[in-house]
Design a protein around this motif. Structure first.
Motif, PDB file in Angstrom:
ATOM      1  N   MET A   1     -43.841 -76.747 -58.500  1.00 26.37           N
ATOM      2  CA  MET A   1     -45.390 -77.838 -59.688  1.00 26.37           C
ATOM      3  C   MET A   1     -46.231 -78.343 -58.946  1.00 26.37           C
ATOM      4  O   MET A   1     -47.244 -78.357 -59.045  1.00 26.37           O
ATOM      5  CB  MET A   1     -43.955 -78.585 -59.991  1.00 26.37           C
ATOM      6  N   ASN A   2     -46.360 -79.029 -57.507  1.00 31.45           N
ATOM      7  CA  ASN A   2     -46.809 -79.554 -57.268  1.00 31.45           C
ATOM      8  C   ASN A   2     -48.120 -78.338 -55.968  1.00 31.45           C
ATOM      9  O   ASN A   2     -50.007 -79.173 -56.697  1.00 31.45           O
ATOM     10  CB  ASN A   2     -46.186 -80.307 -55.950  1.00 31.45           C
ATOM     11  N   SER A   3     -47.846 -77.475 -55.897  1.00 40.89           N
ATOM     12  CA  SER A   3     -48.599 -76.129 -55.612  1.00 40.89           C
ATOM     13  C   SER A   3     -49.630 -75.707 -56.718  1.00 40.89           C
ATOM     14  O   SER A   3     -51.026 -75.798 -57.296  1.00 40.89           O
ATOM     15  CB  SER A   3     -48.289 -75.102 -54.982  1.00 40.89           C
ATOM     16  N   LYS A   4     -48.938 -75.424 -58.516  1.00 41.00           N
ATOM     17  CA  LYS A   4     -49.908 -75.566 -59.410  1.00 41.00           C
ATOM     18  C   LYS A   4     -50.918 -76.358 -59.290  1.00 41.00           C
ATOM     19  O   LYS A   4     -51.258 -75.372 -60.138  1.00 41.00           O
ATOM     20  CB  LYS A   4     -48.321 -75.573 -60.741  1.00 41.00           C
ATOM     21  N   GLU A   5     -50.134 -78.159 -59.586  1.00 44.32           N
ATOM     22  CA  GLU A   5     -50.977 -78.251 -59.905  1.00 44.32           C
ATOM     23  C   GLU A   5     -52.452 -78.368 -58.736  1.00 44.32           C
ATOM     24  O   GLU A   5     -53.768 -79.331 -59.837  1.00 44.32           O
ATOM     25  CB  GLU A   5     -50.572 -79.801 -60.058  1.00 44.32           C
ATOM     26  N   LYS A   6     -52.538 -78.505 -57.569  1.00 46.63           N
ATOM     27  CA  LYS A   6     -52.902 -78.160 -56.558  1.00 46.63           C
ATOM     28  C   LYS A   6     -54.235 -76.862 -56.947  1.00 46.63           C
ATOM     29  O   LYS A   6     -55.422 -77.069 -56.722  1.00 46.63           O
ATOM     30  CB  LYS A   6     -52.819 -78.276 -55.068  1.00 46.63           C
ATOM     31  N   LEU A   7     -53.424 -76.019 -57.494  1.00 47.84           N
ATOM     32  CA  LEU A   7     -54.354 -74.847 -57.766  1.00 47.84           C
ATOM     33  C   LEU A   7     -55.115 -75.168 -59.114  1.00 47.84           C
ATOM     34  O   LEU A   7     -55.893 -74.197 -58.860  1.00 47.84           O
ATOM     35  CB  LEU A   7     -53.144 -73.832 -57.335  1.00 47.84           C
TER      36      LEU A   7
ATOM     37  N   GLY B   1     -59.913 -73.734 -61.148  1.00 48.17           N
ATOM     38  CA  GLY B   1     -60.157 -74.057 -61.955  1.00 48.17           C
ATOM     39  C   GLY B   1     -59.729 -73.301 -63.826  1.00 48.17           C
ATOM     40  O   GLY B   1     -59.942 -73.166 -64.821  1.00 48.17           O
ATOM     41  N   LYS B   2     -58.341 -72.862 -63.109  1.00 51.32           N
ATOM     42  CA  LYS B   2     -57.470 -72.251 -64.115  1.00 51.32           C
ATOM     43  C   LYS B   2     -55.661 -72.416 -63.637  1.00 51.32           C
ATOM     44  O   LYS B   2     -55.725 -72.650 -62.445  1.00 51.32           O
ATOM     45  CB  LYS B   2     -58.510 -69.986 -64.511  1.00 51.32           C
ATOM     46  N   GLU B   3     -55.012 -71.778 -64.406  1.00 54.69           N
ATOM     47  CA  GLU B   3     -53.747 -72.119 -64.249  1.00 54.69           C
ATOM     48  C   GLU B   3     -53.528 -70.757 -63.173  1.00 54.69           C
ATOM     49  O   GLU B   3     -54.308 -69.683 -63.891  1.00 54.69           O
ATOM     50  CB  GLU B   3     -53.049 -72.095 -65.677  1.00 54.69           C
ATOM     51  N   PRO B   4     -52.909 -71.290 -62.032  1.00 53.07           N
ATOM     52  CA  PRO B   4     -52.759 -70.118 -60.697  1.00 53.07           C
ATOM     53  C   PRO B   4     -51.022 -69.053 -61.594  1.00 53.07           C
ATOM     54  O   PRO B   4     -50.593 -69.090 -62.483  1.00 53.07           O
ATOM     55  CB  PRO B   4     -52.063 -71.232 -60.190  1.00 53.07           C
ATOM     56  N   THR B   5     -51.495 -67.700 -61.255  1.00 47.78           N
ATOM     57  CA  THR B   5     -50.410 -66.947 -61.219  1.00 47.78           C
ATOM     58  C   THR B   5     -48.372 -67.010 -60.285  1.00 47.78           C
ATOM     59  O   THR B   5     -49.394 -67.802 -59.196  1.00 47.78           O
ATOM     60  CB  THR B   5     -50.589 -65.332 -60.896  1.00 47.78           C
ATOM     61  N   ILE B   6     -48.072 -66.450 -60.440  1.00 48.22           N
ATOM     62  CA  ILE B   6     -46.725 -67.052 -59.628  1.00 48.22           C
ATOM     63  C   ILE B   6     -47.345 -66.053 -57.955  1.00 48.22           C
ATOM     64  O   ILE B   6     -46.927 -67.198 -57.260  1.00 48.22           O
ATOM     65  CB  ILE B   6     -45.571 -66.436 -60.269  1.00 48.22           C
TER      66      ILE B   6
ATOM     67  N   GLU C   1     -49.987 -65.981 -57.324  1.00 45.54           N
ATOM     68  CA  GLU C   1     -50.755 -66.993 -55.992  1.00 45.54           C
ATOM     69  C   GLU C   1     -50.008 -68.578 -55.556  1.00 45.54           C
ATOM     70  O   GLU C   1     -50.599 -69.078 -54.319  1.00 45.54           O
ATOM     71  CB  GLU C   1     -52.460 -67.923 -56.409  1.00 45.54           C
ATOM     72  N   ILE C   2     -49.156 -69.279 -56.448  1.00 49.56           N
ATOM     73  CA  ILE C   2     -48.170 -70.681 -55.612  1.00 49.56           C
ATOM     74  C   ILE C   2     -47.562 -69.606 -54.570  1.00 49.56           C
ATOM     75  O   ILE C   2     -47.421 -70.437 -54.539  1.00 49.56           O
ATOM     76  CB  ILE C   2     -47.322 -70.877 -57.469  1.00 49.56           C
ATOM     77  N   ALA C   3     -46.883 -68.058 -55.118  1.00 52.18           N
ATOM     78  CA  ALA C   3     -46.159 -68.460 -54.157  1.00 52.18           C
ATOM     79  C   ALA C   3     -46.594 -68.040 -52.863  1.00 52.18           C
ATOM     80  O   ALA C   3     -46.273 -68.055 -51.602  1.00 52.18           O
ATOM     81  CB  ALA C   3     -44.888 -66.608 -54.774  1.00 52.18           C
ATOM     82  N   ALA C   4     -47.896 -67.803 -52.252  1.00 47.69           N
ATOM     83  CA  ALA C   4     -48.300 -66.840 -51.609  1.00 47.69           C
ATOM     84  C   ALA C   4     -49.125 -68.649 -51.248  1.00 47.69           C
ATOM     85  O   ALA C   4     -48.888 -68.594 -49.676  1.00 47.69           O
ATOM     86  CB  ALA C   4     -49.891 -66.310 -51.546  1.00 47.69           C
ATOM     87  N   ASP C   5     -49.218 -69.126 -51.838  1.00 47.15           N
ATOM     88  CA  ASP C   5     -49.741 -70.987 -51.211  1.00 47.15           C
ATOM     89  C   ASP C   5     -48.596 -71.719 -50.540  1.00 47.15           C
ATOM     90  O   ASP C   5     -48.238 -72.599 -49.946  1.00 47.15           O
ATOM     91  CB  ASP C   5     -49.965 -71.845 -52.202  1.00 47.15           C
ATOM     92  N   LEU C   6     -46.791 -71.321 -51.106  1.00 46.05           N
ATOM     93  CA  LEU C   6     -45.906 -71.663 -50.478  1.00 46.05           C
ATOM     94  C   LEU C   6     -45.032 -70.885 -49.930  1.00 46.05           C
ATOM     95  O   LEU C   6     -44.555 -71.489 -48.426  1.00 46.05           O
ATOM     96  CB  LEU C   6     -44.913 -71.980 -51.376  1.00 46.05           C
ATOM     97  N   ASN C   7     -45.902 -70.392 -49.202  1.00 46.53           N
ATOM     98  CA  ASN C   7     -45.153 -68.794 -48.255  1.00 46.53           C
ATOM     99  C   ASN C   7     -43.920 -68.548 -48.480  1.00 46.53           C
ATOM    100  O   ASN C   7     -43.303 -68.181 -47.872  1.00 46.53           O
ATOM    101  CB  ASN C   7     -45.250 -69.612 -46.275  1.00 46.53           C
ATOM    102  N   LEU C   8     -43.225 -68.170 -49.870  1.00 46.31           N
ATOM    103  CA  LEU C   8     -42.371 -67.680 -50.027  1.00 46.31           C
ATOM    104  C   LEU C   8     -42.612 -67.001 -51.452  1.00 46.31           C
ATOM    105  O   LEU C   8     -43.229 -66.303 -51.673  1.00 46.31           O
ATOM    106  CB  LEU C   8     -41.976 -69.078 -51.598  1.00 46.31           C
TER     107      LEU C   8
END
Length: 256
Positions: free
Chosen positions: A126-132, A137-142, A144-151
């Motif tokens: 949820m924090n990653s989604k808010e940051k991305l 400038g748009k809602e990130p995809t799953i 993109e969130i997974a890549a940001d968290l390295n999961l």
């Protein structure tokens, strides 16, 4: 040797009285004759029986006070429905009743628990989604969130779904002051013609059974009771329940 005081629902379990079988029968007879104090003595004299039964459910992380109260409901039902003329010990009848009440409680009222690790992953997602969202400038995809968290993507999806509150089928989704549309109205019906035909055939086969057979199948498969619970409820042996259940199912199968 000093015995530690253990309290459940404000009751000191070390001071609970245990009734002899002869005392139970005596109080049961008095209760049937309208003695309300005998019923109270029966309840208080069998609380240790409830304690012994709930021990097998304590490894599920349930609140002990809640389990004890539910077990007491099963005990009271057993006391109110026990037939002295059957010739079995009261505890033999009461234990399945208490277990059945506990199982129904765990099945019907206990929500699914989300592990701490899943909650932590969901919080990070949820924090990653808010940051991305701010950065892109748009809602990130799953992805993109997974890549940001390295999961792995699957881990993120599972974590986010785990924290979503369940919605009742009777939750209103729209109302214009007239007819209300509920969630269940929006759930697609995937039944085929063969499904409907099968249901009709089953109902006809079920209706051809005698009342005792219908009652046994209803208790077993629609109310989820064990053969022992059914036997205790309708006053016959477990072996008879098993035989009648098998015969009824065989007749339904042959008619379908």
């Amino acid at each position: 040797m000093q015995i530690n005081k253990v309290e459940i629902c404000g009751i000191n379990t070390n001071k609970l009285k245990v009734l002899k079988e002869s005392e139970k029968i005596e109080y049961l007879k008095a209760m049937k004759n309208g003695d309300t104090s005998a019923r109270e003595k029966l309840i208080n004299g069998n609380l240790k029986l409830v304690l012994s039964v709930i021990q097998r459910f304590t490894n599920r992380g349930e609140n002990l006070d809640d389990l004890f109260q539910v077990g007491c409901i099963g005990l009271i039902k057993a006391i109110d429905n026990f037939d002295i003329s059957v010739g079995v010990k009261f505890s033999t009848y009461a234990v399945p009743m208490i277990i059945g009440e506990l199982r129904r409680y765990l099945r019907d009222y206990n929500s699914i628990r989300v592990s701490r690790s899943l909650k932590d992953t969901a919080f990070r997602a949820m924090n990653s989604k808010e940051k991305l969202t701010k950065a892109l400038g748009k809602e990130p995809t799953i992805e993109e969130i997974a890549a940001d968290l390295n999961l792995p993507k699957a881990d993120v999806v599972l974590a986010l779904e785990a924290i979503v509150d369940p919605v009742s089928l009777y939750e209103p989704v729209y109302s214009d002051g007239g007819d209300t549309i509920y969630v269940m109205d929006q759930v697609g019906d995937r039944c085929t013609d063969s499904d409907w035909l099968g249901e009709i055939m089953f109902k006809e086969a079920f209706n051809s059974l005698n009342e005792r057979e219908k009652n046994i199948l209803t208790l077993r498969f629609f109310k989820g009771k064990t053969q022992i619970e059914v036997a205790n409820e309708i006053g016959i042996s477990q072996a008879q329940v098993s035989r009648l259940e098998k015969g009824a199912l065989d007749r339904i199968k042959s008619q379908m």
